[in-house]
Design a protein around this motif. Structure first.
Motif, mmCIF file in Angstrom:
data_model
loop_
_atom_site.group_PDB
_atom_site.id
_atom_site.type_symbol
_atom_site.label_atom_id
_atom_site.label_comp_id
_atom_site.label_asym_id
_atom_site.label_seq_id
_atom_site.Cartn_x
_atom_site.Cartn_y
_atom_site.Cartn_z
ATOM 1 N N THR A 15 0.404 -44.719 -11.669
ATOM 2 C CA THR A 15 0.533 -45.536 -10.122
ATOM 3 C C THR A 15 1.997 -45.700 -9.998
ATOM 4 N N ASP A 16 2.441 -46.147 -8.894
ATOM 5 C CA ASP A 16 3.766 -46.197 -8.512
ATOM 6 C C ASP A 16 4.362 -47.215 -9.338
ATOM 7 N N GLU A 51 5.111 -36.910 -10.892
ATOM 8 C CA GLU A 51 4.636 -36.128 -9.698
ATOM 9 C C GLU A 51 3.859 -34.812 -10.256
ATOM 10 N N ARG A 52 4.440 -34.240 -11.286
ATOM 11 C CA ARG A 52 4.130 -32.854 -11.916
ATOM 12 C C ARG A 52 2.796 -33.487 -12.606
ATOM 13 N N LEU A 64 -2.003 -35.805 -18.359
ATOM 14 C CA LEU A 64 -1.372 -36.613 -19.077
ATOM 15 C C LEU A 64 -1.607 -38.150 -18.523
ATOM 16 N N PHE A 65 -2.141 -39.027 -19.477
ATOM 17 C CA PHE A 65 -2.573 -40.304 -19.130
ATOM 18 C C PHE A 65 -1.392 -41.280 -19.179
ATOM 19 N N LEU A 70 -4.449 -53.103 -23.317
ATOM 20 C CA LEU A 70 -5.334 -53.891 -22.674
ATOM 21 C C LEU A 70 -5.001 -55.281 -22.669
ATOM 22 N N ALA A 71 -4.406 -55.918 -23.581
ATOM 23 C CA ALA A 71 -4.176 -57.389 -23.843
ATOM 24 C C ALA A 71 -3.245 -57.778 -22.581
ATOM 25 N N SER A 72 -2.010 -56.784 -22.326
ATOM 26 C CA SER A 72 -1.138 -57.252 -21.414
ATOM 27 C C SER A 72 -1.043 -56.419 -20.102
ATOM 28 N N GLY A 73 -1.632 -55.283 -20.085
ATOM 29 C CA GLY A 73 -1.400 -54.601 -18.944
ATOM 30 C C GLY A 73 -0.187 -53.602 -18.946
ATOM 31 N N GLU A 74 0.686 -53.908 -20.169
ATOM 32 C CA GLU A 74 1.934 -53.077 -19.993
ATOM 33 C C GLU A 74 1.880 -51.693 -20.484
ATOM 34 N N LEU A 75 2.740 -50.684 -19.492
ATOM 35 C CA LEU A 75 2.761 -49.235 -19.945
ATOM 36 C C LEU A 75 3.354 -49.179 -21.141
ATOM 37 N N ILE A 76 2.944 -48.392 -22.162
ATOM 38 C CA ILE A 76 3.553 -48.150 -23.509
ATOM 39 C C ILE A 76 3.731 -46.767 -23.643
#
Length: 177
Positions: A15-16, A51-52, A64-65, A70-76
């Motif tokens: 997502t953005d 974008e790629r 690629l995911f 899950l606990a915080s929603g933080e991108l790791i």
């Protein structure tokens, strides 16, 4: 939208809102030292990378995911499948890869997400075989590869950066065993 939940993680499409956190991960020299020539990526380069990654999802049905807690929603970080762009010996293969922010190392997140991605590849997407390409000396990634049950197949040299690379693989029959 493709999503995978593990006990601690959500693997999902991009997502953005992921641009800034991923650019912070990509700006860390320690994170990037095993990737390509070790160069960091800035905000614009990270936007191009996202974008790629999304284009690969659209074209291949996998990719690629974005990995978040899950606990915080933080991108790791980033974990998933990709069509390698080199070395020549692996161009016909599908590779599993990962990159996590340094503060998330050593907690089993890479193994947890990689295992979910491998299962997705072999069971959901019907792939017969998946490889991992690891730069020699990257013991942390080697540990993840061992946990996935992948076997060392051969060594090669990165034609662009001249690093020794180790190719590991697993096929569906080995995975199911």
């Amino acid at each position: 939208m493709t999503e995978i939940r593990t006990p601690r993680l959500l693997l999902r499409r991009w997502t953005d809102d992921d641009l800034v956190p991923l650019s912070e991960i990509n700006a860390d020299r320690e994170v990037m030292r095993w990737i390509g020539d070790g160069s960091t990526l800035d905000l614009d380069q990270t936007a191009e990378e996202i974008e790629r990654m999304e284009e690969e999802w659209d074209e291949e049905g996998f990719g690629l995911f974005a990995v978040e807690l899950l606990a915080s929603g933080e991108l790791i970080g980033v974990v998933g499948l990709t069509v390698p762009d080199g070395p020549p010996e692996v161009l016909a293969d599908i590779a599993i890869t990962w990159r996590l922010g340094r503060q998330y190392w050593g907690q089993g997140y890479a193994s947890e997400a990689a295992q979910a991605s491998l299962e997705f590849a072999l069971q959901d997407r019907g792939l017969d075989r998946v490889i991992a390409v690891n730069r020699a000396g990257n013991e942390e990634s080697e540990n993840v590869i061992r946990k996935l049950g992948m076997e060392h197949e051969r060594d090669t040299t990165d034609p662009e950066h001249h690093h020794l690379l180790q190719i590991h693989g697993i096929d569906l029959t080995e995975y199911e065993a």
